[in-house]
Design a protein around this motif. Structure first.
Motif, short mmCIF file in Angstrom:
data_model
loop_
_atom_site.label_atom_id
_atom_site.label_comp_id
_atom_site.label_asym_id
_atom_site.label_seq_id
_atom_site.Cartn_x
_atom_site.Cartn_y
_atom_site.Cartn_z
N LEU A 103 0.77 -1.22 0.21
CA LEU A 103 -0.25 -0.01 -0.05
C LEU A 103 0.84 1.27 -0.05
O LEU A 103 0.35 2.37 -0.03
N GLY A 104 2.12 1.14 0.15
CA GLY A 104 3.05 2.43 0.00
C GLY A 104 3.30 3.00 1.27
O GLY A 104 3.45 4.16 1.30
N LEU A 105 2.80 2.30 2.28
CA LEU A 105 3.06 2.97 3.75
C LEU A 105 4.41 2.50 4.51
O LEU A 105 4.80 3.17 5.25
N ASP A 115 13.28 -3.33 15.20
CA ASP A 115 13.89 -2.20 14.56
C ASP A 115 14.32 -2.36 13.13
O ASP A 115 14.96 -1.73 12.79
N SER A 116 13.13 -2.91 12.63
CA SER A 116 13.29 -3.01 10.86
C SER A 116 12.25 -2.44 10.09
O SER A 116 12.07 -2.90 8.91
N VAL A 117 11.09 -1.85 10.61
CA VAL A 117 10.21 -1.15 10.02
C VAL A 117 10.48 0.27 9.63
O VAL A 117 10.86 1.15 10.36
N GLN A 118 10.45 0.79 8.50
CA GLN A 118 10.86 2.03 7.98
C GLN A 118 9.73 2.83 7.30
O GLN A 118 9.42 2.26 6.18
N PRO A 119 8.79 3.52 7.86
CA PRO A 119 7.46 4.14 7.27
C PRO A 119 8.09 5.21 6.15
O PRO A 119 8.97 5.60 6.30
N VAL A 120 7.42 5.34 5.07
CA VAL A 120 7.56 5.94 4.08
C VAL A 120 7.15 7.54 4.34
O VAL A 120 6.17 7.73 5.13
N ARG A 121 8.00 8.55 4.24
CA ARG A 121 7.73 9.84 4.63
C ARG A 121 6.55 10.51 3.94
O ARG A 121 6.34 10.34 2.86
N PRO A 137 -3.11 16.70 4.81
CA PRO A 137 -4.08 16.27 3.74
C PRO A 137 -3.30 15.61 2.49
O PRO A 137 -4.00 14.75 1.64
N SER A 138 -2.51 16.27 1.99
CA SER A 138 -1.71 15.91 0.85
C SER A 138 -1.16 14.63 0.63
O SER A 138 -0.36 14.42 -0.28
N ALA A 139 -1.07 13.72 2.04
CA ALA A 139 -0.27 12.69 2.06
C ALA A 139 -0.85 11.46 1.72
O ALA A 139 -1.38 10.79 2.72
N SER A 140 -1.22 11.51 0.37
CA SER A 140 -2.12 10.16 -0.07
C SER A 140 -1.22 8.98 0.13
O SER A 140 -0.09 9.04 0.15
N ALA A 141 -2.05 7.64 0.03
CA ALA A 141 -1.42 6.56 0.36
C ALA A 141 -0.46 6.22 -0.87
O ALA A 141 0.56 5.60 -0.80
N GLY A 142 -0.80 6.65 -2.04
CA GLY A 142 -0.07 6.11 -3.18
C GLY A 142 0.75 7.53 -3.58
O GLY A 142 1.42 7.49 -4.94
N ALA A 143 1.24 8.41 -2.98
CA ALA A 143 2.08 9.37 -3.02
C ALA A 143 3.58 9.13 -3.08
O ALA A 143 4.38 9.81 -2.40
N VAL A 144 3.91 8.21 -3.73
CA VAL A 144 5.37 7.59 -3.86
C VAL A 144 5.81 7.82 -5.24
O VAL A 144 5.48 6.97 -6.16
N ARG A 174 -5.21 1.15 8.27
CA ARG A 174 -5.27 0.80 6.86
C ARG A 174 -4.65 -0.27 6.39
O ARG A 174 -5.70 -1.31 5.75
N ALA A 175 -3.57 -0.67 6.84
CA ALA A 175 -2.93 -1.83 6.39
C ALA A 175 -3.58 -3.14 7.06
O ALA A 175 -3.70 -4.17 6.53
N CYS A 176 -3.95 -2.97 8.43
CA CYS A 176 -4.44 -4.34 9.07
C CYS A 176 -5.74 -4.24 8.61
O CYS A 176 -6.13 -5.89 8.35
N ALA A 177 -6.57 -3.22 8.22
CA ALA A 177 -8.07 -3.72 7.55
C ALA A 177 -7.94 -4.32 6.33
O ALA A 177 -8.65 -5.16 6.31
N ALA A 178 -6.99 -3.92 5.53
CA ALA A 178 -6.72 -4.68 4.16
C ALA A 178 -6.36 -6.09 4.44
O ALA A 178 -6.89 -7.13 3.69
N LEU A 179 -5.54 -6.40 5.51
CA LEU A 179 -5.08 -7.80 5.64
C LEU A 179 -6.22 -8.47 6.19
O LEU A 179 -6.53 -9.78 5.56
N MET A 180 -6.93 -8.17 7.12
CA MET A 180 -8.19 -8.90 7.65
C MET A 180 -9.09 -9.14 6.40
O MET A 180 -9.94 -10.00 6.41
N ALA A 181 -9.46 -8.06 5.81
CA ALA A 181 -10.48 -8.29 4.50
C ALA A 181 -9.99 -9.22 3.50
O ALA A 181 -10.78 -10.20 3.15
#
Length: 365
Positions: A103-105, A115-121, A137-144, A174-181
């Protein structure tokens, strides 16, 4: 003539005009200044201003709530607790990281280790004001894109998966909801596939041979147990009647040697009981024939004689009669004891006797 007063005052004419004032003077009097607003008008204006301010604040709150992510669960709710328990379990941590990367998160290469999870800025968090977890507001999930350099992270750099869930609440939700779905969809698809493959009737037909085999085994076991129980009871009854007849015969023979008129009733009753048991002996056929033959050969059907050919038997004669009767009793009871042998022995003996009867002379007549 004296004019009447109005409103209870003396010297004032009717109509309320003071004396000495002409109508032209009142008409030409200067106009009064603007009337000051009443006290109630001030209160109404303040109330209207307060209502207007409350409406504006409520509208702003609704707009702010609508701008929040729809999937974000409250920090203290059952839904949030379920997400934390499910997605942070050891069995689902790797899947959660994979979903967040897709999801680009999270930055590609993140793992569920320490200590190996690195979030996208986020796109709008560049600068000192971009605190950890603050997504504009401008930080959309796909803004990579080209402007987001590989490995660019917010303040704090790498962190644990649990720290990421606490600091980046919206991303984690968001990531957990997608995984459970995805897990729920895969389970439902498997269930639908299995249901479409075989209906209840086909399932019943496939399980019918197993049910029939189980029923036959159950019936066979019950029949075998019943037959074994009946043979056990028959063997026990045969041994009991055999011992009773043997004891009664010995007692009678001993008494007969000294008294030819000894009581024979006990021997007769035990003999009849033994004969009845022998008639109820179960198959095979060879055993039933052997039992019937033993009944015919049972001695002491009546009392022993007191004389032979008109000659009264003495002690020696009665002893000889008692000895011969005792030998006959032992011989027949040995045959009765052989009836306790196994079914296989008597089945084989039945086949042998049947073949011997077919090959005997005159068997075809």
């Amino acid at each position: 003539m004296r004019q009447g007063t109005g409103h209870g005052r003396r010297g004032a004419p009717r109509g309320g005009r003071p004396p000495g004032v002409r109508p032209t003077e009142r008409a030409t009097a200067p106009p009064r200044g603007p009337r000051s607003p009443a006290r109630g008008a001030h209160r109404f204006t303040a109330y209207a201003a307060a209502v207007h301010g409350a409406a504006v604040c409520g509208t702003a709150l609704l707009l702010a709530a609508g701008a929040a992510p729809a999937s974000a669960a409250p920090s203290a709710s059952d839904e949030r607790d379920v997400q934390l328990v499910y997605c942070l379990a050891d069995a689902h941590r790797d899947d959660l990281v994979a979903a967040a990367v897709a999801l680009g998160l999270l930055v590609p290469g993140s793992t569920a280790g320490q200590d190996s999870v690195q979030p996208v800025r986020p796109a709008g968090s560049v600068g000192p004001s971009g605190a950890a977890g603050s997504v504009g507001p401008s930080a959309s999930a796909g803004a990579v894109g080209p402007s987001a350099s590989a490995g660019a992270v917010g303040p704090g750099g790498r962190m644990t998966l649990r720290q990421w869930a606490g600091r980046r609440t919206d991303d984690f939700t968001r990531a957990c909801a997608a995984l459970m779905a995805a897990a729920a969809d895969s389970g439902g698809t498997a269930a639908q596939g299995s249901g479409a493959e075989d209906g209840w009737f086909e399932t019943f037909l496939k399980g019918l041979p197993a049910l029939a085999a189980g029923a036959l085994l159950t019936l066979g076991g019950q029949f075998s147990e019943r037959v074994s129980s009946e043979r056990r009871l028959s063997r026990q009854r045969l041994r009991t009647d055999e011992a009773a007849f043997r004891g009664a015969a010995r007692t009678y023979l001993t008494a007969y040697e000294s008294d030819p008129e000894a009581d024979h009733a006990v021997v007769l009753s035990t003999r009849e009981a033994l004969a009845g048991t022998l008639f109820r002996i179960p198959g095979p056929a060879a055993r039933r024939r052997a039992a019937a033959l033993a009944v015919e050969r049972l001695p002491l059907a009546g009392p022993l004689p007191a004389s032979r050919e008109g000659v009264v038997l003495g002690s020696e004669g009665r002893a000889r009669e008692a000895r011969e009767a005792g030998e006959a009793v032992d011989l027949v009871l040995r045959t009765v004891s052989d009836l306790d042998r196994g079914v296989a022995h008597w089945a084989l003996r039945t086949v042998v006797e049947w073949r011997a009867g077919r090959t005997a002379p005159g068997a075809a007549v």
